[in-house]
Design an enzyme around this catalytic site. Structure first.
Site, PDB file in Angstrom:
ATOM      1  N   TRP A 199      44.685  64.765  86.924  1.00 36.56           N
ATOM      2  CA  TRP A 199      43.344  64.354  87.568  1.00 36.56           C
ATOM      3  C   TRP A 199      43.487  63.057  88.405  1.00 36.56           C
ATOM      4  CZ3 TRP A 199      38.994  67.026  86.494  1.00 36.56           C
ATOM      5  CH2 TRP A 199      37.959  66.692  87.281  1.00 36.56           C
TER       6      TRP A 199
ATOM      7  N   ARG B   5      42.915  67.588  80.196  1.00 39.61           N
ATOM      8  CA  ARG B   5      42.914  66.107  80.671  1.00 39.61           C
ATOM      9  C   ARG B   5      43.058  66.035  82.022  1.00 39.61           C
ATOM     10  NH1 ARG B   5      43.960  62.321  76.813  1.00 39.61           N
ATOM     11  NH2 ARG B   5      44.823  60.719  78.185  1.00 39.61           N
TER      12      ARG B   5
ATOM     13  N   LYS C 141      28.454  73.551  84.168  1.00 40.14           N
ATOM     14  CA  LYS C 141      28.846  72.386  84.501  1.00 40.14           C
ATOM     15  C   LYS C 141      28.725  72.139  85.758  1.00 40.14           C
ATOM     16  CE  LYS C 141      30.595  68.338  83.770  1.00 40.14           C
ATOM     17  NZ  LYS C 141      29.766  67.382  83.066  1.00 40.14           N
TER      18      LYS C 141
ATOM     19  N   GLU D 201      18.142  69.215  77.622  1.00 39.55           N
ATOM     20  CA  GLU D 201      19.496  70.383  77.868  1.00 39.55           C
ATOM     21  C   GLU D 201      20.342  70.482  76.616  1.00 39.55           C
ATOM     22  OE1 GLU D 201      22.292  68.875  81.036  1.00 39.55           O
ATOM     23  OE2 GLU D 201      21.920  66.729  80.350  1.00 39.55           O
TER      24      GLU D 201
ATOM     25  N   GLU E 265      16.654  60.101  82.311  1.00 31.15           N
ATOM     26  CA  GLU E 265      18.041  60.644  81.926  1.00 31.15           C
ATOM     27  C   GLU E 265      17.818  60.695  80.425  1.00 31.15           C
ATOM     28  OE1 GLU E 265      20.250  62.087  82.885  1.00 31.15           O
ATOM     29  OE2 GLU E 265      22.043  61.684  81.590  1.00 31.15           O
TER      30      GLU E 265
ATOM     31  N   CYS F  20      44.958  61.919  82.832  1.00 26.75           N
ATOM     32  CA  CYS F  20      46.156  63.048  83.071  1.00 26.75           C
ATOM     33  C   CYS F  20      46.486  63.262  81.692  1.00 26.75           C
ATOM     34  CB  CYS F  20      46.970  62.463  84.077  1.00 26.75           C
ATOM     35  SG  CYS F  20      46.273  61.972  85.523  1.00 26.75           S
TER      36      CYS F  20
ATOM     37  N   LYS G 166      18.560  64.612  78.688  1.00 26.25           N
ATOM     38  CA  LYS G 166      19.611  64.888  77.643  1.00 26.25           C
ATOM     39  C   LYS G 166      19.006  65.605  76.527  1.00 26.25           C
ATOM     40  CE  LYS G 166      23.161  63.367  79.471  1.00 26.25           C
ATOM     41  NZ  LYS G 166      22.717  64.076  80.646  1.00 26.25           N
TER      42      LYS G 166
ATOM     43  N   ASN H 266      49.591  58.193  84.117  1.00 29.89           N
ATOM     44  CA  ASN H 266      48.319  58.203  83.847  1.00 29.89           C
ATOM     45  C   ASN H 266      47.738  57.091  83.998  1.00 29.89           C
ATOM     46  OD1 ASN H 266      45.655  58.953  83.121  1.00 29.89           O
ATOM     47  ND2 ASN H 266      46.267  59.014  80.853  1.00 29.89           N
ATOM     48  N   GLY H 267      46.692  56.661  84.748  1.00 26.63           N
ATOM     49  CA  GLY H 267      45.996  55.320  85.105  1.00 26.63           C
ATOM     50  C   GLY H 267      46.019  55.040  86.426  1.00 26.63           C
TER      51      GLY H 267
ATOM     52  N   HIS I 100      -2.514  56.301  84.031  1.00 23.33           N
ATOM     53  CA  HIS I 100      -3.046  56.914  85.028  1.00 23.33           C
ATOM     54  C   HIS I 100      -2.980  58.703  84.705  1.00 23.33           C
ATOM     55  CE1 HIS I 100      -3.086  53.713  87.824  1.00 23.33           C
ATOM     56  NE2 HIS I 100      -1.981  53.179  87.231  1.00 23.33           N
TER      57      HIS I 100
HETATM   58  C1  AGP Z   1      23.599  66.632  83.653  1.00 30.28           C
HETATM   59  O1  AGP Z   1      23.827  66.219  82.080  1.00 30.28           O
HETATM   60  C2  AGP Z   1      23.706  68.139  84.193  1.00 30.28           C
HETATM   61  N1  AGP Z   1      25.059  68.473  83.621  1.00 30.28           N
HETATM   62  C3  AGP Z   1      23.214  68.198  85.321  1.00 30.28           C
HETATM   63  O2  AGP Z   1      21.934  67.507  85.719  1.00 30.28           O
HETATM   64  C4  AGP Z   1      23.989  67.516  86.333  1.00 30.28           C
HETATM   65  O3  AGP Z   1      24.152  66.195  86.534  1.00 30.28           O
HETATM   66  C5  AGP Z   1      23.593  68.087  87.934  1.00 30.28           C
HETATM   67  O4  AGP Z   1      23.840  69.514  88.036  1.00 30.28           O
HETATM   68  C6  AGP Z   1      24.469  67.433  89.049  1.00 30.28           C
HETATM   69  O5  AGP Z   1      25.693  67.686  88.893  1.00 30.28           O
HETATM   70  P1  AGP Z   1      27.026  67.077  89.914  1.00 30.28           P
HETATM   71  O6  AGP Z   1      26.895  65.698  89.291  1.00 30.28           O
HETATM   72  O7  AGP Z   1      28.327  67.769  89.332  1.00 30.28           O
HETATM   73  O8  AGP Z   1      26.690  67.381  91.153  1.00 30.28           O
END
Ligand code: AGP
Length: 614
Positions: free
Chosen positions: A75, A27, A609, A491, A484, A2, A488, A101-102, A507
């Site tokens: 938050w 924050r 996001k 993206e 993952e 927060c 990264k 905060n915490g 395979h």
């Molecule tokens: C991950 O780096 C991406 N931003 C994306 O794959 C994300 O994880 C996915 O859109 C799911 O988002 P959420 O966890 O908010 O549901």
């Protein structure tokens, strides 16, 4: 995580605090509030929603003039984001206002004690408990500083507390344990903040407080003690960041900052998850133990990084609970006409809690009468609101579009769910569960160990600026890590990358191997049946065909060393928990390579996001 501001000086406290909160909104932004000391009492206002909501409310009913005040942007951890749970919280008679905060781990015990003593607590927060405790100390004759010291000696967990006494306009008192707090030292005025962004437009002279310290600020003085009242020292320094850098705590990107917040985030995700007997407890799990014992199948739904967290969870949950566990991409889930019954537990993993594909998946599950449990980082968002139960990940706001601390805390929440189910269903003894929890408690340190080696990963990344394709290999719980790591890179660096289960190579994918092709290899811990050896064989096979191998393996793993062009050592941790450390260098690599390539790391092209459309 927060935002907190405190002020005492010659300016209008309301304006200083609101301006400070505006700079700290990154924050936390699900509610905000201000408390001032005026004419012998507390004047305050607090509202759910962004700071603008509070400012609008204050235009209609302005707070009085004052030169002493505190403020908070929240938050949410305990309690939904609404007006009642917003900070500040007041003591029983409204003499003390306090922001926090915490996570106060033992707040339930303290709340019971207060209620037995006749206190009426109106919010769902741990913060209100602290406010009542501080005021009770004032009632017993302590001043605000002594009251804060006394209360801090009773609290467990992570907290930054800042309080004012309506009858003492000269001071603001704060305390910290495992949560940030910094003092801004001005001329005839002093400031408090979660970080320097709160006050650097007024002063760049700062004092960083140490662990378990209490600070009292007046217009002319700053005094620091420990929780027992003994004099203590903070660390004095000059802030040479600009405001933008201050918001990122000096990092170039929010994402890089969030990568480095992961030790704290993992620790916070573990806070308050067990009762005084050591038994696991999970917030807002509104599914009875009997219903959990009747669960005969688990389906984990999510998208992107959240989906990969689910893939890791499968290994742990099945191993610990012996419940069949399917992992499904949320956007595929309802279209495959899944077999769901009242005894199916659907687990929805979502950092934002607003991903439309995942939301539609849980609506489908609930229509089939299945129980839904959300694993989410955003308190009060749609997916947990529409679920039967929730485990909040307590990572704090994740600003970077690419998820990092969101992912690590999703893993922690999945492990906790698996252990909780094992506890309820008796598939693991209490001491076995405690042993895994102990291993989890060591993970913040292991993650920090990976971060301490960041520069070596950065150096490696800078050598791949011309790369057009990268592969990632893993086995068992390392396979989702490979996925993952590939995501990264895609993206952030916009480089084609693909993750494979190493056993799949022969395979088909091995046809992709050619001279110089970079391949990250996530090697399972040694001693785990033949997994490690099979991974070593896969590395030899691709190296023999010209691949450039970047091997992530346990420190001292000499078996794979001869086949590694580059090695990233991992701490020795249990196989199921290895994703928590193995993913960190892959995050760092992608972040640095994207930076070298001149990309916007926080807002990569074409991405949002939270994907709130199907
Ligand atoms: C991950 O780096 C991406 N931003 C994306 O794959 C994300 O994880 C996915 O859109 C799911 O988002 P959420 O966890 O908010 O549901």
């Amino acid at each position: 995580m927060c935002g907190i501001v405190g002020y005492v000086g010659g300016k209008q406290a309301r304006d200083v605090v609101i301006d400070g909160l505006r700079r700290l909104e990154y924050r936390g932004y699900d509610s905000a509030g201000v408390a001032l000391v005026s004419d012998g009492e507390i004047a305050f206002d607090k509202r759910a929603g962004k700071l603008a909501n509070l400012e609008k409310a204050m235009e209609g009913s302005p707070l009085p003039a004052s030169t002493t005040g505190i403020g908070h942007t929240r938050w949410a951890t305990h309690g939904a984001p609404n007006d009642l749970n917003a900070h500040p919280h007041l003591g029983a008679k409204g003499r003390v206002a306090l922001v926090h905060n915490g996570i106060i781990e033992n707040f339930a015990t303290l709340r019971d004690e207060l209620e037995r003593a006749g206190h009426d607590l109106v919010s769902e927060t741990d913060t209100e408990v602290a406010a009542h405790l501080v005021e009770a100390e004032l009632d017993r004759g302590a001043d605000l500083t002594a009251a804060m010291q006394a209360v801090c000696r009773r609290l467990e967990g992570a907290f930054t507390l800042v309080a004012v006494d309506g009858e003492d306009p000269a001071r603001v008192v704060a305390a910290r344990r495992n949560s940030p707090l910094v003092v801004g030292i001005g001329e005839g005025e002093n400031f408090l903040g979660s970080d320097v962004a709160a006050f650097i437009e007024h002063t760049r002279e700062a004092l960083e407080l140490g662990q378990d310290q209490v600070v009292t600020i007046t217009r002319s003085d700053v005094s620091v003690t420990d929780f027992d009242g003994n004099p203590a020292e903070g660390r004095r320094y000059h802030v040479d960041w600009d405001l933008s850098a201050a918001e990122k705590d000096g990092f170039d990107w929010f994402m890089r900052k969030e990568i480095f917040e992961q030790p704290r985030a993992v620790a916070d995700a573990l806070l308050g998850r067990h009762d005084e007997t050591g038994a696991l407890q999970l917030d807002e799990v509104r599914i009875s133990d009997e219903e959990l014992r009747d669960i005969d199948k688990i389906v984990i739904v999510g998208c992107g990084t959240a989906h990969y967290a689910g893939l890791v969870a499968k290994y742990a949950v099945e191993h610990w609970t012996r419940i069949p566990c399917e992992v499904e991409l949320a956007h595929e889930f309802r279209y495959r006409d899944p077999i769901l019954t009242r005894n199916t537990l659907v687990v929805a993993i979502s950092q934002s809690g607003e991903t439309a594909d995942t939301l539609m998946a849980i609506r489908h599950a609930r229509a089939q009468r299945s129980k839904v449990l959300a694993i989410c980082n955003t308190n009060g968002s749609t997916i947990p609101r529409e679920s039967d139960a929730v485990i909040y990940t307590h990572a704090g706001p994740e600003i970077g579009v690419a998820s990092t601390k969101g992912f690590l805390t999703q893993l922690v929440a999945c492990y906790l769910l698996g252990l909780y189910l094992a506890q309820v269903r008796g598939t693991k003894f209490g001491d076995e569960i405690a042993a895994v929890v102990e291993e989890l408690q060591r993970m913040p340190g292991h993650v920090q160990q990976m971060l301490d080696e960041a520069e070596k990963v950065y150096e490696l990344a800078r050598g791949y600026a011309d790369t057009r394709s990268v592969l990632f290999l893993g086995r068992h719980a390392g396979y989702p890590v490979a996925l993952e790591g590939a995501l990264k890179l895609k993206e952030l660096a916009y480089i084609h990358a693909e993750g494979f289960a190493a056993g799949e190579l022969k395979h088909g994918p091995i046809a992709l191997i050619e001279e110089g092709l970079p391949v990250f290899c996530v090697v399972p811990p040694r001693g785990r049946d033949q997994l490690h050896d099979k991974m070593a064989s896969a590395i030899q096979e691709i190296r023999a065909r010209g691949a450039r191998t970047i091997v992530l393996a346990e420190e001292g793993d000499q078996e794979v060393a001869p086949y590694a062009d580059d090695t990233i050592p991992l701490p020795v941790v249990p196989t199921l928990l290895q994703p928590l450390v193995a993913v960190v260098p892959l995050q760092l690599f992608a972040c640095e390579l994207a930076t070298v390539l001149g990309h916007d790391v926080d807002q990569p092209r074409n991405l949002a996001k939270s994907v709130t459309v199907e």
